[in-house]
Write a protein that holds these residues in place. Structure first.
Motif, PDB file in Angstrom:
ATOM      1  N   ASP A  53       4.061  38.720  44.145  1.00  0.00           N
ATOM      2  CA  ASP A  53       3.740  38.160  43.043  1.00  0.00           C
ATOM      3  C   ASP A  53       3.377  36.368  43.407  1.00  0.00           C
ATOM      4  O   ASP A  53       2.822  35.746  42.890  1.00  0.00           O
ATOM      5  CB  ASP A  53       5.143  37.811  42.154  1.00  0.00           C
ATOM      6  CG  ASP A  53       5.444  39.295  41.569  1.00  0.00           C
ATOM      7  OD1 ASP A  53       4.633  39.752  40.750  1.00  0.00           O
ATOM      8  OD2 ASP A  53       6.483  39.560  41.876  1.00  0.00           O
ATOM      9  N   ARG A 119       7.210  27.737  40.976  1.00  0.00           N
ATOM     10  CA  ARG A 119       7.419  27.768  39.300  1.00  0.00           C
ATOM     11  C   ARG A 119       6.013  27.855  38.542  1.00  0.00           C
ATOM     12  O   ARG A 119       5.600  28.590  37.759  1.00  0.00           O
ATOM     13  CB  ARG A 119       8.568  27.017  38.774  1.00  0.00           C
ATOM     14  CG  ARG A 119       9.895  27.446  39.094  1.00  0.00           C
ATOM     15  CD  ARG A 119      10.837  26.758  38.238  1.00  0.00           C
ATOM     16  NE  ARG A 119      10.905  25.153  38.404  1.00  0.00           N
ATOM     17  CZ  ARG A 119      11.658  24.557  39.490  1.00  0.00           C
ATOM     18  NH1 ARG A 119      12.359  25.276  40.161  1.00  0.00           N
ATOM     19  NH2 ARG A 119      11.625  23.253  39.526  1.00  0.00           N
ATOM     20  N   VAL A 120       5.258  26.813  38.851  1.00  0.00           N
ATOM     21  CA  VAL A 120       3.982  26.534  38.222  1.00  0.00           C
ATOM     22  C   VAL A 120       3.022  27.547  38.473  1.00  0.00           C
ATOM     23  O   VAL A 120       2.580  28.065  37.456  1.00  0.00           O
ATOM     24  CB  VAL A 120       3.587  25.170  38.731  1.00  0.00           C
ATOM     25  CG1 VAL A 120       1.909  25.045  38.260  1.00  0.00           C
ATOM     26  CG2 VAL A 120       4.341  24.026  38.164  1.00  0.00           C
ATOM     27  N   LEU A 122       3.607  30.663  39.403  1.00  0.00           N
ATOM     28  CA  LEU A 122       4.074  31.927  38.745  1.00  0.00           C
ATOM     29  C   LEU A 122       3.824  32.119  37.156  1.00  0.00           C
ATOM     30  O   LEU A 122       3.448  32.834  36.988  1.00  0.00           O
ATOM     31  CB  LEU A 122       5.629  32.246  39.239  1.00  0.00           C
ATOM     32  CG  LEU A 122       5.863  32.765  40.553  1.00  0.00           C
ATOM     33  CD1 LEU A 122       7.139  32.446  40.981  1.00  0.00           C
ATOM     34  CD2 LEU A 122       5.353  33.983  41.023  1.00  0.00           C
ATOM     35  N   ARG A 123       4.159  30.828  36.604  1.00  0.00           N
ATOM     36  CA  ARG A 123       4.142  30.690  35.243  1.00  0.00           C
ATOM     37  C   ARG A 123       2.684  31.001  34.963  1.00  0.00           C
ATOM     38  O   ARG A 123       2.365  31.716  34.138  1.00  0.00           O
ATOM     39  CB  ARG A 123       4.510  29.412  34.862  1.00  0.00           C
ATOM     40  CG  ARG A 123       4.436  29.139  33.190  1.00  0.00           C
ATOM     41  CD  ARG A 123       5.265  27.991  33.025  1.00  0.00           C
ATOM     42  NE  ARG A 123       4.922  26.676  33.451  1.00  0.00           N
ATOM     43  CZ  ARG A 123       5.580  25.814  34.277  1.00  0.00           C
ATOM     44  NH1 ARG A 123       6.745  26.404  34.643  1.00  0.00           N
ATOM     45  NH2 ARG A 123       5.087  24.960  34.736  1.00  0.00           N
ATOM     46  N   ARG A 124       1.873  30.154  35.795  1.00  0.00           N
ATOM     47  CA  ARG A 124       0.322  30.288  35.345  1.00  0.00           C
ATOM     48  C   ARG A 124      -0.098  31.918  35.556  1.00  0.00           C
ATOM     49  O   ARG A 124      -1.060  32.450  34.784  1.00  0.00           O
ATOM     50  CB  ARG A 124      -0.504  29.532  36.222  1.00  0.00           C
ATOM     51  CG  ARG A 124      -2.063  29.396  36.057  1.00  0.00           C
ATOM     52  CD  ARG A 124      -2.770  28.312  37.020  1.00  0.00           C
ATOM     53  NE  ARG A 124      -2.628  28.829  38.286  1.00  0.00           N
ATOM     54  CZ  ARG A 124      -1.720  28.171  39.222  1.00  0.00           C
ATOM     55  NH1 ARG A 124      -1.267  26.903  38.806  1.00  0.00           N
ATOM     56  NH2 ARG A 124      -1.840  28.044  40.514  1.00  0.00           N
ATOM     57  N   SER A 125       0.339  32.395  36.782  1.00  0.00           N
ATOM     58  CA  SER A 125      -0.309  33.862  36.999  1.00  0.00           C
ATOM     59  C   SER A 125       0.348  34.946  35.915  1.00  0.00           C
ATOM     60  O   SER A 125       0.027  35.950  35.974  1.00  0.00           O
ATOM     61  CB  SER A 125       0.226  34.403  38.259  1.00  0.00           C
ATOM     62  OG  SER A 125       1.602  34.439  38.351  1.00  0.00           O
ATOM     63  N   LEU A 126       1.225  34.529  35.149  1.00  0.00           N
ATOM     64  CA  LEU A 126       2.028  35.448  34.386  1.00  0.00           C
ATOM     65  C   LEU A 126       1.675  35.115  32.849  1.00  0.00           C
ATOM     66  O   LEU A 126       2.228  35.936  32.005  1.00  0.00           O
ATOM     67  CB  LEU A 126       3.692  35.263  34.437  1.00  0.00           C
ATOM     68  CG  LEU A 126       4.126  36.012  35.966  1.00  0.00           C
ATOM     69  CD1 LEU A 126       5.664  35.627  35.851  1.00  0.00           C
ATOM     70  CD2 LEU A 126       3.895  37.300  35.969  1.00  0.00           C
ATOM     71  N   GLN A 127       0.783  34.056  32.597  1.00  0.00           N
ATOM     72  CA  GLN A 127       0.398  33.700  31.320  1.00  0.00           C
ATOM     73  C   GLN A 127      -0.221  35.139  30.732  1.00  0.00           C
ATOM     74  O   GLN A 127      -1.219  35.792  31.365  1.00  0.00           O
ATOM     75  CB  GLN A 127      -0.505  32.651  31.168  1.00  0.00           C
ATOM     76  CG  GLN A 127       0.523  31.357  31.548  1.00  0.00           C
ATOM     77  CD  GLN A 127      -0.507  30.045  31.191  1.00  0.00           C
ATOM     78  OE1 GLN A 127      -1.918  30.222  31.633  1.00  0.00           O
ATOM     79  NE2 GLN A 127      -0.156  28.877  30.611  1.00  0.00           N
ATOM     80  N   CYS A 229       0.887  19.956  33.782  1.00  0.00           N
ATOM     81  CA  CYS A 229       1.612  20.579  32.652  1.00  0.00           C
ATOM     82  C   CYS A 229       2.857  20.915  33.177  1.00  0.00           C
ATOM     83  O   CYS A 229       3.257  22.036  33.103  1.00  0.00           O
ATOM     84  CB  CYS A 229       0.581  21.539  32.070  1.00  0.00           C
ATOM     85  SG  CYS A 229      -0.974  21.292  31.213  1.00  0.00           S
ATOM     86  N   ASP A 230       3.758  19.897  33.470  1.00  0.00           N
ATOM     87  CA  ASP A 230       5.253  20.428  33.857  1.00  0.00           C
ATOM     88  C   ASP A 230       5.916  20.677  32.644  1.00  0.00           C
ATOM     89  O   ASP A 230       5.625  20.202  31.573  1.00  0.00           O
ATOM     90  CB  ASP A 230       5.819  19.193  34.456  1.00  0.00           C
ATOM     91  CG  ASP A 230       5.332  18.879  35.709  1.00  0.00           C
ATOM     92  OD1 ASP A 230       4.498  19.841  36.552  1.00  0.00           O
ATOM     93  OD2 ASP A 230       5.272  17.974  36.325  1.00  0.00           O
TER      94      ASP A 230
END
Length: 230
Positions: A53, A119-120, A122-127, A229-230
């Motif tokens: 991931d 975290r940034v 992974l968050r972007r890739s899972l949007q 965009c934290d």
């Protein structure tokens, strides 16, 4: 080594045993399954077998340069790649980012910063969905509706300003190089980056509470820009 299939899979690539040990310690209490590779060819094999991931990648590998690893992975995968390297020149950073890396951290780095960057990414890739509504505190970019608001008030942008903001929003948190931005917004017109600087300045006047101290549109000196965009 953790291998719980329900956790995000992290592939750590470095030829230094001490660095891999450091990463294991830094991430062992996080909710990750950890995998390791000590050279470029084993990293490519692991990326195909494990389907991670996220990838943490050193550039100075004994067989393949890390930039070549990035290029080969990008032929078939958009997995987030964070470069961890002692190379701190602008050319090295731009080369890795242009090849497809999502972020670049200079060794030594803090555990907190690494975890935040992960975290940034992974968050972007899972949007879900290709065109989300991106929210950065008081700034909101509604990509499907092509609408930008600041503190609830609509912001009027020129087509070029919107395309620049849309591109950064679609990759929020990721550094985009000058070349990547020029190619996407101006169709590959690399000649004069002054037009990019002027567009960024004008855009900041419209979306930043204090344009002299940007909160959202961050300059990465000598490299490019990032939408924070934290």
């Amino acid at each position: 080594m953790k291998t719980d299939s329900t956790k995000p899979r992290v592939l750590m690539v470095d030829d230094e045993v001490a660095i891999l040990r450091f990463l294991r310690v830094a991430l062992q209490n996080e909710e990750f399954s950890l995998y390791e590779a000590e050279n470029g060819h084993s990293a490519l094999a692991a990326a195909a077998a494990v389907r991670p991931d996220i990838v943490l990648l050193d550039l100075g590998l004994p067989d393949l340069d890390g930039v070549e690893v990035i290029r080969r992975v990008r032929e078939w995968s958009q997995v987030p790649i964070i470069v961890l390297s002692v190379r701190d020149s602008e050319d090295d950073k731009v080369g890795a980012l242009d090849a497809g890396a999502d972020d670049y951290l200079i060794k030594p780095f803090s555990v907190g910063e690494l975890q935040a960057r992960m975290r940034v990414a992974l968050r972007r890739s899972l949007q879900p969905g290709p065109e989300p509504v991106v929210r950065c505190e008081e700034l909101e970019i509604d990509l499907p509706r092509r609408r930008v608001t600041l503190s609830g008030a609509e912001v009027q942008l020129t087509p070029t300003e919107y395309e620049l903001l849309r591109l950064l929003a679609a990759h929020a948190g990721r550094v985009l190089t000058h070349g990547q931005i020029m190619k996407q917004v101006w169709g590959g017109s690399y000649g004069d980056q002054n037009v990019l600087r002027v567009t960024v300045r004008n855009l900041r006047q419209k979306i930043e509470p204090d344009p002299s101290r940007p909160r959202y549109l961050i300059t990465e000196l000598g490299i490019g820009y990032r939408l924070k965009c934290d």
